[in-house]
Scaffold this active site. Structure first.
Site, PDB file in Angstrom:
ATOM      1  N   ARG A  58       0.782  -1.019   0.018  1.00 34.95           N
ATOM      2  CA  ARG A  58       0.035  -0.250   0.075  1.00 34.95           C
ATOM      3  C   ARG A  58       0.794   0.979   0.104  1.00 34.95           C
ATOM      4  NH1 ARG A  58      -1.847  -3.558   4.168  1.00 34.95           N
ATOM      5  NH2 ARG A  58      -3.833  -4.491   3.842  1.00 34.95           N
ATOM      6  N   LYS A 101      -1.685  -2.056   8.406  1.00 31.59           N
ATOM      7  CA  LYS A 101      -3.195  -2.283   8.704  1.00 31.59           C
ATOM      8  C   LYS A 101      -3.387  -3.415   9.723  1.00 31.59           C
ATOM      9  CE  LYS A 101      -7.522  -1.805   6.096  1.00 31.59           C
ATOM     10  NZ  LYS A 101      -8.006  -2.031   4.592  1.00 31.59           N
TER      11      LYS A 101
END
Length: 454
Positions: free
Chosen positions: A278, A303
């Site tokens: 990401r 995350k």
């Protein structure tokens, strides 16, 4: 204690010297703006709203409104510097911003530049967070969830929007919560608002049930979220040829002032596709996270609070090794905690916003996305493409993808396989190879019963 404005203007001189401005024009503009601001401040007994308004009026005829608002950023930074160094107690801009309950300074300056500053500031003022009859209960719940270790960043946004709506509609003060929610749901007719209202009802039901366990649990309604899912944009799957074209464009990216930037963008794009990283994970990578001997990179605390170690192909590690050598030659810090993607002009790591802007610009230059707007393929679609192209490669080499999906979920940093299944977009190539595998493996099983019959 306030010791500004100082007659000898040493505060301005020290501030300008500490900025390290490279352009002579920038130094001229900063000096002009700050000295003009002190000229106005010296005519007042106190550094307050009147000083800001008078400075705006003094330069309104010489500067265009857009130029004036742009140069208020110089005043904002200078006042923040004075607060940090203890020269003044508080910035008047920050004081007005907090009074209005807003996060940005520019609306305050825009209100002060209007013909009726007091009226404009009154219209700018937002309700105080959690200021209704339900505010204390909601604020207590947010604090409780965060004390338990949850980030809990999205739910407070829903609660504050509902709280702001109740403050703007005082007639609902004495109504039951069900009536308040009905009025909130009817405030907008969009699908997203209906889905948010359903989520808010779940949170409030959880709060009320925690305070009173005798309340029966509420059955969630999945229909609003299904309606929102219908309008989601389908991911774009980049082909290997598209990725090669973007990599070529990244290598030749125009950057006359930062010679390392094209190679930095190239390496970012390579990791975004080959490792499925990401943009935030790219920005948080440190130099010490790359293990050139072991052929791995460590992605820390991303995350869901996960840290994972990702093995990379030899070809990708060779590119990473070449980038690290070029990074060292460019003069970047060799501290293991310094950012892997180092910005030459700022001497610091690239932010996730800067990485997103650069990579999206590469996608536009590859003519895969329109020159303007938010339509077309997205940066996050590289992650979708990595999953689909990996499964296609497994099919071509005779590997059963279902056996490898748990490993792929771990590689991507997902909590479980269900999160990975969202990334599997059915393309024509994927459908064709899946059918071929079923024909070779599954179809004979359908004739097994017929073959064993006497």
């Amino acid at each position: 204690m306030t010791t500004w404005p100082d007659p000898e203007r040493r505060s301005i001189a020290r501030y300008l010297a500490g900025l390290g401005l490279r352009s002579a024009n920038s130094r001229i503009y900063y000096k002009q703006v700050l000295h003009s601001f002190q000229d106005v401040a010296e005519r007042h007994a106190e550094l307050n709203q009147d000083v800001l308004a008078d400075w705006l009026r003094a330069w309104s005829e010489r500067w265009a409104a857009s130029t004036q608002l742009h140069r208020t950023r110089i005043i904002d930074r200078f006042l923040d510097h004075l607060v940090q160094t203890g020269v003044i107690n508080r910035s008047p801009v920050v004081a007005l911003r907090e009074t209005c309950n807003i996060k940005q300074c520019k609306p305050v300056w825009r209100a002060l530049a209007s013909d009726t500053p007091d009226r404009a500031l009154a219209e700018l003022r937002q309700p105080r967070p959690f200021g209704t009859v339900l505010g204390g209960m909601m604020a207590e719940h947010v604090a409780l969830m965060r004390n338990r270790g949850y980030r809990y960043s999205t739910q407070p946004v829903w609660l504050m929007r509902f709280d702001r709506f109740l403050q703007l509609n005082p007639a609902l003060r004495d109504e039951p919560i069900e009536v308040m929610l009905e009025h909130w749901a009817s405030a907008k007719a969009t699908r997203n608002h209906a889905a948010e209202c359903e989520k808010l009802k779940r949170v409030l039901a959880k709060i009320l049930r925690y305070r009173n366990p005798s309340i029966p649990p509420r059955r969630p309604d999945p229909r609003p979220e299904k309606e929102v899912a219908k309008q989601w944009r389908k991911p774009h799957i980049y082909s290997p040829a598209d990725v090669r074209r973007m990599l070529d464009i990244a290598r030749s990216y125009p950057s006359p002032r930062a010679a390392l930037r094209p190679l930095s963008i190239y390496t970012m794009l390579l990791l975004a596709y080959c490792a499925g990283l990401r943009r935030g994970e790219l920005a948080r990578l440190d130099l010490g996270d790359v293990d050139l001997q072991g052929g791995t990179i460590t992605v820390r605390q991303t995350k869901f609070f996960k840290t994972r170690i990702l093995p990379l192909p030899d070809s990708v590690m060779a590119e990473l090794r070449a980038y690290i050598v070029a990074r060292r030659r460019a003069g970047a810090s060799q501290d293991s905690r310094s950012g892997l993607f180092w910005h030459e002009q700022r001497g610091a790591r690239y932010t996730k916003e800067a990485i997103a802007w650069l990579l999206v610009d590469v996608i536009r230059r590859a003519e895969l996305k329109p020159p303007q707007g938010r339509t077309g393929p997205r940066l996050h679609d590289l992650r979708h493409s990595m999953v689909v192209n990996r499964i296609l490669e497994w099919y071509r080499t005779g590997i059963n993808p279902q056996e490898r999906l748990p490993f792929l979920a771990t590689y991507l940093g997902h909590r479980d396989i269900n999160s990975t299944l969202v990334y599997i977009t059915v393309t024509q190539d994927l459908l064709h190879l899946a059918n071929e595998r079923f024909r070779a493996v599954g179809a004979p099983c359908l004739n097994l019963k017929r073959e064993v019959q006497p």
